[in-house]
Motif scaffolding. Structure first.
Motif, PDB file in Angstrom:
ATOM      1  N   MET A   1       0.851  -1.177   0.000  1.00 15.29           N
ATOM      2  CA  MET A   1       0.000   0.000   0.000  1.00 15.29           C
ATOM      3  C   MET A   1       0.897   1.241   0.000  1.00 15.29           C
ATOM      4  O   MET A   1       1.821   1.337   0.798  1.00 15.29           O
ATOM      5  CB  MET A   1      -0.897  -0.012   1.239  1.00 15.29           C
ATOM      6  CG  MET A   1      -1.760   1.213   1.373  1.00 15.29           C
ATOM      7  SD  MET A   1      -2.929   1.161   2.753  1.00 15.29           S
ATOM      8  CE  MET A   1      -4.026  -0.128   2.202  1.00 15.29           C
ATOM      9  N   ASN A   2       0.632   2.168  -0.891  1.00 19.18           N
ATOM     10  CA  ASN A   2       1.380   3.413  -0.942  1.00 19.18           C
ATOM     11  C   ASN A   2       0.689   4.444  -0.046  1.00 19.18           C
ATOM     12  O   ASN A   2      -0.309   5.051  -0.428  1.00 19.18           O
ATOM     13  CB  ASN A   2       1.481   3.921  -2.377  1.00 19.18           C
ATOM     14  CG  ASN A   2       2.361   5.156  -2.471  1.00 19.18           C
ATOM     15  OD1 ASN A   2       2.823   5.697  -1.469  1.00 19.18           O
ATOM     16  ND2 ASN A   2       2.596   5.608  -3.684  1.00 19.18           N
ATOM     17  N   LEU A   3       1.245   4.649   1.133  1.00 17.44           N
ATOM     18  CA  LEU A   3       0.628   5.558   2.101  1.00 17.44           C
ATOM     19  C   LEU A   3       0.627   7.012   1.632  1.00 17.44           C
ATOM     20  O   LEU A   3      -0.225   7.796   2.043  1.00 17.44           O
ATOM     21  CB  LEU A   3       1.317   5.433   3.452  1.00 17.44           C
ATOM     22  CG  LEU A   3       1.144   4.077   4.135  1.00 17.44           C
ATOM     23  CD1 LEU A   3       1.966   4.027   5.418  1.00 17.44           C
ATOM     24  CD2 LEU A   3      -0.313   3.787   4.405  1.00 17.44           C
ATOM     25  N   ASN A   4       1.562   7.368   0.771  1.00 21.04           N
ATOM     26  CA  ASN A   4       1.581   8.739   0.246  1.00 21.04           C
ATOM     27  C   ASN A   4       0.296   9.082  -0.496  1.00 21.04           C
ATOM     28  O   ASN A   4      -0.074  10.258  -0.586  1.00 21.04           O
ATOM     29  CB  ASN A   4       2.783   8.954  -0.675  1.00 21.04           C
ATOM     30  CG  ASN A   4       4.050   9.161   0.119  1.00 21.04           C
ATOM     31  OD1 ASN A   4       4.120  10.014   0.988  1.00 21.04           O
ATOM     32  ND2 ASN A   4       5.051   8.349  -0.176  1.00 21.04           N
ATOM     33  N   ASP A   5      -0.388   8.064  -1.009  1.00 21.31           N
ATOM     34  CA  ASP A   5      -1.661   8.307  -1.695  1.00 21.31           C
ATOM     35  C   ASP A   5      -2.733   8.855  -0.753  1.00 21.31           C
ATOM     36  O   ASP A   5      -3.736   9.391  -1.201  1.00 21.31           O
ATOM     37  CB  ASP A   5      -2.183   7.016  -2.339  1.00 21.31           C
ATOM     38  CG  ASP A   5      -1.313   6.535  -3.483  1.00 21.31           C
ATOM     39  OD1 ASP A   5      -0.517   7.331  -4.018  1.00 21.31           O
ATOM     40  OD2 ASP A   5      -1.428   5.348  -3.843  1.00 21.31           O
ATOM     41  N   PHE A   6      -2.514   8.692   0.548  1.00 21.11           N
ATOM     42  CA  PHE A   6      -3.501   9.110   1.545  1.00 21.11           C
ATOM     43  C   PHE A   6      -3.088  10.381   2.291  1.00 21.11           C
ATOM     44  O   PHE A   6      -3.752  10.779   3.248  1.00 21.11           O
ATOM     45  CB  PHE A   6      -3.734   7.984   2.559  1.00 21.11           C
ATOM     46  CG  PHE A   6      -4.225   6.718   1.936  1.00 21.11           C
ATOM     47  CD1 PHE A   6      -5.569   6.552   1.643  1.00 21.11           C
ATOM     48  CD2 PHE A   6      -3.343   5.696   1.622  1.00 21.11           C
ATOM     49  CE1 PHE A   6      -6.032   5.389   1.057  1.00 21.11           C
ATOM     50  CE2 PHE A   6      -3.799   4.525   1.045  1.00 21.11           C
ATOM     51  CZ  PHE A   6      -5.142   4.371   0.757  1.00 21.11           C
ATOM     52  N   ILE A   7      -1.987  10.987   1.880  1.00 19.31           N
ATOM     53  CA  ILE A   7      -1.507  12.202   2.533  1.00 19.31           C
ATOM     54  C   ILE A   7      -1.757  13.381   1.614  1.00 19.31           C
ATOM     55  O   ILE A   7      -1.315  13.398   0.464  1.00 19.31           O
ATOM     56  CB  ILE A   7       0.006  12.101   2.862  1.00 19.31           C
ATOM     57  CG1 ILE A   7       0.297  10.855   3.712  1.00 19.31           C
ATOM     58  CG2 ILE A   7       0.495  13.378   3.545  1.00 19.31           C
ATOM     59  CD1 ILE A   7      -0.404  10.793   5.049  1.00 19.31           C
ATOM     60  N   ARG A   8      -2.451  14.364   2.124  1.00 19.23           N
ATOM     61  CA  ARG A   8      -2.749  15.574   1.358  1.00 19.23           C
ATOM     62  C   ARG A   8      -1.703  16.633   1.729  1.00 19.23           C
ATOM     63  O   ARG A   8      -1.456  16.873   2.912  1.00 19.23           O
ATOM     64  CB  ARG A   8      -4.159  16.059   1.713  1.00 19.23           C
ATOM     65  CG  ARG A   8      -4.585  17.309   1.015  1.00 19.23           C
ATOM     66  CD  ARG A   8      -6.056  17.657   1.240  1.00 19.23           C
ATOM     67  NE  ARG A   8      -6.549  17.326   2.563  1.00 19.23           N
ATOM     68  CZ  ARG A   8      -7.805  16.929   2.810  1.00 19.23           C
ATOM     69  NH1 ARG A   8      -8.684  16.800   1.838  1.00 19.23           N
ATOM     70  NH2 ARG A   8      -8.194  16.665   4.043  1.00 19.23           N
ATOM     71  N   VAL A   9      -1.098  17.239   0.724  1.00 17.42           N
ATOM     72  CA  VAL A   9      -0.104  18.285   0.957  1.00 17.42           C
ATOM     73  C   VAL A   9      -0.770  19.641   0.741  1.00 17.42           C
ATOM     74  O   VAL A   9      -1.355  19.903  -0.307  1.00 17.42           O
ATOM     75  CB  VAL A   9       1.104  18.116   0.011  1.00 17.42           C
ATOM     76  CG1 VAL A   9       2.110  19.236   0.233  1.00 17.42           C
ATOM     77  CG2 VAL A   9       1.756  16.754   0.223  1.00 17.42           C
TER      78      VAL A   9
END
Length: 170
Positions: A1-9
């Motif tokens: 799972m790519n956790l960066n996909d769930f982080i909003r910048v």
């Protein structure tokens, strides 16, 4: 799972020039939360934990989940004036000022194994102050874990005597 996909910048929050890492999209996805929780547990590699200490406020989200999963007590570490009982206090440096963290004096017993958790490791000042509080109470810090590490700020260096785990390096 790519956790960066769930982080909003979010640019320029809370002030100009800052790229804020918003974890609320991750918190909306139970599969992502479960994945993170399991990754944190796996990286403890069977270490015994008596208490999970977490730094306010976003550290509380996974801190409580980790404490429950590990059958450990939960210890909130908060900014000055937010805890209602007798506290210890530790100062730390911010970019242009200082701030203080507090912990209840009876939160950790000497010799207890403590996991420190926070959402983001940036410069390391807040985490280092939290570690000092835990150590002043006699706690043994088993690991410091973070959801996100802003590696370019080199905060890990302030925790160089401790095991540091982060799920997202940036």
């Amino acid at each position: 799972m790519n956790l960066n996909d769930f982080i909003r910048v979010i640019p320029d929050f809370p002030k100009k020039g800052i790229l804020y890492k918003d974890i609320t999209p991750l918190l909306l996805e139970t599969k992502a939360v479960d994945y993170c929780l399991q990754e944190f547990i796996n990286r403890l590699d069977g270490k015994e934990i008596d208490k999970v200490a977490a730094i306010e406020s976003r550290g509380f989200f996974f801190g409580m989940l980790l404490a429950k999963e590990l059958n450990a007590g939960f210890v909130p570490i908060r900014k000055k004036g937010k805890l209602p009982y007798n506290t210890l206090q530790e100062s730390y440096e911010l970019e242009y000022s200082t701030d203080n963290l507090e912990i209840h004096q009876d939160a950790i017993n000497p010799g207890e194994n403590v996991l420190l958790h926070d959402d983001v490791l940036a410069t390391g000042g807040t985490a280092n102050a939290a570690c000092k509080l835990i150590e002043r109470l006699g706690g043994e810090i088993v690991q410091c874990n973070f959801l996100i590490e802003l590696t370019f700020l080199e905060g890990r260096k302030k925790l160089n005597h401790l095991e540091v785990v982060s799920l997202i390096g940036d």
